[in-house]
Motif scaffolding. Structure first.
Motif, PDB file in Angstrom:
ATOM      1  N   THR A   1     -47.650 -36.162  76.016  1.00  0.00           N
ATOM      2  CA  THR A   1     -47.578 -36.523  74.595  1.00  0.00           C
ATOM      3  C   THR A   1     -48.951 -36.415  73.947  1.00  0.00           C
TER       4      THR A   1
ATOM      5  N   ALA B   1     -49.638 -32.777  73.417  1.00  0.00           N
ATOM      6  CA  ALA B   1     -48.797 -32.250  72.342  1.00  0.00           C
ATOM      7  C   ALA B   1     -49.371 -32.638  70.986  1.00  0.00           C
ATOM      8  N   LYS B   2     -49.844 -33.881  70.857  1.00  0.00           N
ATOM      9  CA  LYS B   2     -50.456 -34.320  69.599  1.00  0.00           C
ATOM     10  C   LYS B   2     -51.762 -33.573  69.334  1.00  0.00           C
TER      11      LYS B   2
ATOM     12  N   PHE C   1     -52.570 -30.465  70.368  1.00  0.00           N
ATOM     13  CA  PHE C   1     -52.308 -29.084  69.972  1.00  0.00           C
ATOM     14  C   PHE C   1     -51.601 -28.995  68.625  1.00  0.00           C
ATOM     15  N   ALA C   2     -50.913 -30.069  68.206  1.00  0.00           N
ATOM     16  CA  ALA C   2     -50.279 -30.095  66.888  1.00  0.00           C
ATOM     17  C   ALA C   2     -51.284 -30.430  65.799  1.00  0.00           C
ATOM     18  N   GLY C   3     -52.471 -30.877  66.196  1.00  0.00           N
ATOM     19  CA  GLY C   3     -53.508 -31.209  65.229  1.00  0.00           C
ATOM     20  C   GLY C   3     -53.420 -32.625  64.693  1.00  0.00           C
ATOM     21  N   THR C   4     -52.581 -33.467  65.296  1.00  0.00           N
ATOM     22  CA  THR C   4     -52.448 -34.842  64.813  1.00  0.00           C
ATOM     23  C   THR C   4     -53.218 -35.845  65.650  1.00  0.00           C
TER      24      THR C   4
END
Length: 155
Positions: A84, A87-88, A90-93
Motif C-alpha cells: 500500500t 502504491a501510494k 507511485f500514485a503520487g499521494t
C-alpha cells in the motif's frame, strides 16, 4: 461502513511477551521487504540481468527461524502495508516508504479473522497463537470482527 473500537487488553506476562515479539517480527518483515524492494529497484535502474520478484514473508522463515513463532497473518499484513505504501508512492499521494524504527514507529500489528480465529467469549478475546486474553469491554460488539489491530501503548 467499517467501525473501529478501542479496548484495553490485560494479557498475562507470557502473552505480553508473545505480543511484543509479534510486533517486532512484523516490523522486521516490513523492513526486510523494504530493503529487498530497494535492492530490486536499484538492479532495475542499473539494468543488470533479469528482473526478480519481491520476496514474501514465508520465504524469510527458513532464514530467520524466529519468524515461525509469530502470527503468519501479522507478517502477511506487514507485506500488504508495504504494498500500500508503494502504491501510494507511485500514485503520487505519498512519499517513499521509510524503514520502521523500534523507537519512533507505532508499535502495532494487524491480524485477520479467519473462520472464527478471533472471537469474544466471557470477557475474553481469542487471538491467533495467543489464546484468550482478558480485556475491558465497555460496549457490546454486535458486528462480525473482520480484523483486529493490536497497538502497544506506553502505559
Amino acid at each position: 461502513m467499517l467501525k473501529g473500537y478501542t479496548y484495553r487488553l490485560h494479557p498475562t506476562p507470557a502473552q505480553e511477551e508473545f505480543l511484543i515479539k509479534t510486533i517486532g517480527c512484523a516490523r522486521f518483515i516490513y523492513n526486510k521487504l523494504l530493503e529487498d524492494r530497494i535492492a530490486i529497484r536499484e538492479e532495475a535502474k542499473a539494468g543488470n540481468g533479469t528482473r526478480r520478484k519481491p520476496a514474501t514473508p514465508a520465504s524469510y522463515k527458513p532464514l530467520f527461524p524466529f519468524l515461525a513463532e509469530a502470527d503468519s497473518l501479522a507478517l502477511a499484513n506487514a507485506k500488504l502495508n508495504l504494498d500500500t505504501a508503494f502504491a501510494k508512492f507511485f500514485a503520487g499521494t505519498g512519499g517513499f516508504p521509510a524503514f520502521k524504527s523500534r523507537r519512533r514507529s507505532r508499535a502495532s500489528y494487524t491480524t485477520n479473522n479467519q473462520h472464527g480465529t478471533i472471537r469474544i467469549e466471557a470477557g475474553k478475546v481469542r487471538l491467533p497463537k495467543v489464546g484468550f486474553v482478558r480485556f475491558t469491554q465497555r460496549r457490546s460488539i454486535n458486528l462480525s470482527l473482520i480484523w483486529w489491530m493490536l497497538k502497544r501503548s506506553s502505559n
